[in-house]
Design a protein around this motif. Sequence first.
Motif, PDB file in Angstrom:
ATOM      1  N   SER A  52     -15.906 -51.085  14.792  1.00 21.16           N
ATOM      2  CA  SER A  52     -16.785 -52.354  15.538  1.00 21.16           C
ATOM      3  C   SER A  52     -16.531 -52.107  16.982  1.00 21.16           C
ATOM      4  CB  SER A  52     -15.913 -53.622  15.321  1.00 21.16           C
ATOM      5  OG  SER A  52     -16.278 -54.539  16.023  1.00 21.16           O
ATOM      6  N   ALA A  53     -15.437 -51.153  17.642  1.00 17.96           N
ATOM      7  CA  ALA A  53     -15.342 -50.901  18.805  1.00 17.96           C
ATOM      8  C   ALA A  53     -16.231 -49.678  19.276  1.00 17.96           C
ATOM      9  CB  ALA A  53     -13.800 -50.378  18.971  1.00 17.96           C
ATOM     10  N   ARG A  54     -16.455 -48.854  18.351  1.00 23.67           N
ATOM     11  CA  ARG A  54     -17.495 -47.552  18.542  1.00 23.67           C
ATOM     12  C   ARG A  54     -18.197 -47.321  17.565  1.00 23.67           C
ATOM     13  NH1 ARG A  54     -14.414 -42.444  19.926  1.00 23.67           N
ATOM     14  NH2 ARG A  54     -16.640 -41.810  20.618  1.00 23.67           N
ATOM     15  N   PRO A  55     -19.424 -48.066  17.179  1.00 22.57           N
ATOM     16  CA  PRO A  55     -20.146 -47.985  16.148  1.00 22.57           C
ATOM     17  C   PRO A  55     -20.792 -46.643  16.267  1.00 22.57           C
ATOM     18  CG  PRO A  55     -21.090 -49.771  17.574  1.00 22.57           C
ATOM     19  CD  PRO A  55     -19.837 -49.111  18.226  1.00 22.57           C
ATOM     20  N   GLY A  56     -21.370 -45.705  15.154  1.00 22.71           N
ATOM     21  CA  GLY A  56     -22.021 -44.719  15.095  1.00 22.71           C
ATOM     22  C   GLY A  56     -21.295 -43.502  15.150  1.00 22.71           C
ATOM     23  N   GLY A  57     -19.921 -43.777  15.105  1.00 24.55           N
ATOM     24  CA  GLY A  57     -18.914 -42.475  15.035  1.00 24.55           C
ATOM     25  C   GLY A  57     -19.012 -41.871  13.802  1.00 24.55           C
ATOM     26  N   SER A  58     -18.276 -40.780  13.750  1.00 28.55           N
ATOM     27  CA  SER A  58     -18.023 -40.274  12.379  1.00 28.55           C
ATOM     28  C   SER A  58     -16.784 -40.328  11.635  1.00 28.55           C
ATOM     29  CB  SER A  58     -18.375 -38.769  12.573  1.00 28.55           C
ATOM     30  OG  SER A  58     -17.224 -37.974  13.090  1.00 28.55           O
ATOM     31  N   GLN A  59     -16.622 -40.001  10.386  1.00 31.12           N
ATOM     32  CA  GLN A  59     -15.226 -39.885   9.868  1.00 31.12           C
ATOM     33  C   GLN A  59     -14.296 -39.163  10.458  1.00 31.12           C
ATOM     34  OE1 GLN A  59     -16.836 -40.760   5.469  1.00 31.12           O
ATOM     35  NE2 GLN A  59     -14.968 -39.371   5.502  1.00 31.12           N
ATOM     36  N   ASN A  60     -14.887 -38.072  11.190  1.00 33.30           N
ATOM     37  CA  ASN A  60     -13.863 -36.984  11.992  1.00 33.30           C
ATOM     38  C   ASN A  60     -13.350 -37.860  12.958  1.00 33.30           C
ATOM     39  OD1 ASN A  60     -14.076 -35.087  10.228  1.00 33.30           O
ATOM     40  ND2 ASN A  60     -15.717 -33.888  11.301  1.00 33.30           N
ATOM     41  N   ASP A  61     -14.195 -38.683  13.853  1.00 37.27           N
ATOM     42  CA  ASP A  61     -13.880 -39.578  14.855  1.00 37.27           C
ATOM     43  C   ASP A  61     -12.664 -40.451  14.371  1.00 37.27           C
ATOM     44  OD1 ASP A  61     -15.705 -38.216  16.653  1.00 37.27           O
ATOM     45  OD2 ASP A  61     -17.165 -39.784  16.192  1.00 37.27           O
ATOM     46  N   ALA A  70     -23.326 -34.868  11.649  1.00 33.67           N
ATOM     47  CA  ALA A  70     -22.620 -35.816  11.057  1.00 33.67           C
ATOM     48  C   ALA A  70     -23.096 -37.317  10.712  1.00 33.67           C
ATOM     49  CB  ALA A  70     -21.545 -35.965  12.114  1.00 33.67           C
ATOM     50  N   VAL A  71     -22.631 -37.704   9.785  1.00 31.84           N
ATOM     51  CA  VAL A  71     -22.981 -39.214   9.321  1.00 31.84           C
ATOM     52  C   VAL A  71     -22.162 -39.976  10.146  1.00 31.84           C
ATOM     53  CG1 VAL A  71     -22.742 -40.635   7.319  1.00 31.84           C
ATOM     54  CG2 VAL A  71     -23.035 -38.410   6.669  1.00 31.84           C
ATOM     55  N   SER A  72     -22.977 -41.029  10.537  1.00 24.66           N
ATOM     56  CA  SER A  72     -22.704 -41.984  11.527  1.00 24.66           C
ATOM     57  C   SER A  72     -21.965 -43.065  10.624  1.00 24.66           C
ATOM     58  CB  SER A  72     -23.641 -42.509  12.559  1.00 24.66           C
ATOM     59  OG  SER A  72     -24.554 -42.965  12.080  1.00 24.66           O
ATOM     60  N   LEU A  73     -21.232 -43.976  11.135  1.00 26.61           N
ATOM     61  CA  LEU A  73     -20.494 -45.355  10.423  1.00 26.61           C
ATOM     62  C   LEU A  73     -20.949 -46.483  11.348  1.00 26.61           C
ATOM     63  CD1 LEU A  73     -17.017 -43.584   9.373  1.00 26.61           C
ATOM     64  CD2 LEU A  73     -19.114 -44.079   7.992  1.00 26.61           C
ATOM     65  N   THR A  74     -21.556 -47.359  10.617  1.00 20.54           N
ATOM     66  CA  THR A  74     -21.776 -48.806  11.531  1.00 20.54           C
ATOM     67  C   THR A  74     -21.245 -49.855  10.221  1.00 20.54           C
ATOM     68  OG1 THR A  74     -24.048 -48.962  10.549  1.00 20.54           O
ATOM     69  CG2 THR A  74     -23.430 -47.909  12.698  1.00 20.54           C
ATOM     70  N   LEU A  75     -20.871 -51.112  10.798  1.00 21.46           N
ATOM     71  CA  LEU A  75     -20.616 -52.238  10.345  1.00 21.46           C
ATOM     72  C   LEU A  75     -21.747 -52.813   9.629  1.00 21.46           C
ATOM     73  CD1 LEU A  75     -17.470 -53.783  11.986  1.00 21.46           C
ATOM     74  CD2 LEU A  75     -17.275 -52.304  10.258  1.00 21.46           C
ATOM     75  N   THR A  76     -21.747 -53.199   8.465  1.00 23.05           N
ATOM     76  CA  THR A  76     -22.930 -54.248   8.016  1.00 23.05           C
ATOM     77  C   THR A  76     -22.600 -55.592   8.690  1.00 23.05           C
ATOM     78  OG1 THR A  76     -21.583 -55.062   6.232  1.00 23.05           O
ATOM     79  CG2 THR A  76     -23.097 -52.823   6.092  1.00 23.05           C
ATOM     80  N   PRO A  77     -23.728 -56.216   8.656  1.00 19.58           N
ATOM     81  CA  PRO A  77     -23.401 -57.705   9.183  1.00 19.58           C
ATOM     82  C   PRO A  77     -22.263 -58.558   8.494  1.00 19.58           C
ATOM     83  CG  PRO A  77     -25.662 -57.546   9.050  1.00 19.58           C
ATOM     84  CD  PRO A  77     -25.056 -56.451   8.413  1.00 19.58           C
ATOM     85  N   ALA A  78     -21.802 -58.125   7.069  1.00 15.79           N
ATOM     86  CA  ALA A  78     -20.737 -58.930   6.733  1.00 15.79           C
ATOM     87  C   ALA A  78     -19.549 -57.931   6.807  1.00 15.79           C
ATOM     88  CB  ALA A  78     -21.016 -58.381   4.732  1.00 15.79           C
TER      89      ALA A  78
END
Length: 167
Positions: free
Chosen positions: A49-58, A94-102
């Motif tokens: 939530s604080a840093r959307p788009g980061g990777s699993q390594n992040d 790298a795959v980026s991670l984001t929260l879904t609306p849920a």
Amino acid sequence: MPSRDSSAPGALDLIDVLRRVRQNTACQWRTAVSPAVTMTHFLVLQAVSARPGGSQNDLCDTLGASPSTIGAAVTQLVTRAVLERRGGSPRGQAVSLTLTPAGQALYDQLAPAAEAFAAALVARVPEQQRRTVLQALRTIATTDLTHTVPGAESPAQDTELSCPPNS
């Protein structure tokens, strides 16, 4: 396994206390914050939530957790449709991670209870000792002793503990 001389705590006393702290906080978390979202899952949601788009390594770096711990948590949260993997390529992007609306809604719902839970934990430590206790715990959490303990292997996967009966 407390030491025999209660005036001189030993190394095994520390191990016992750390185990109890981890188990008690995990079990109390389930009651106070969420029976379905572990502390690790919450921290992943918070970090994304604080840093959307980061990777699993992040996330590993941010949370100080092993790749296997973060990988398992991410997979579980993706399966629950609260976290989404985006991107990635055969060339190693790298795959980026984001929260879904849920996922954002879940984080927003749990954050106040998590904050209150953390505040209640901190309130149990006398104010004049808080800085020292936190510093000691950070030192323990970030120290790798595998090279100093004969026969030690790399740290094991960090998993959530089961609550004992009647906790």
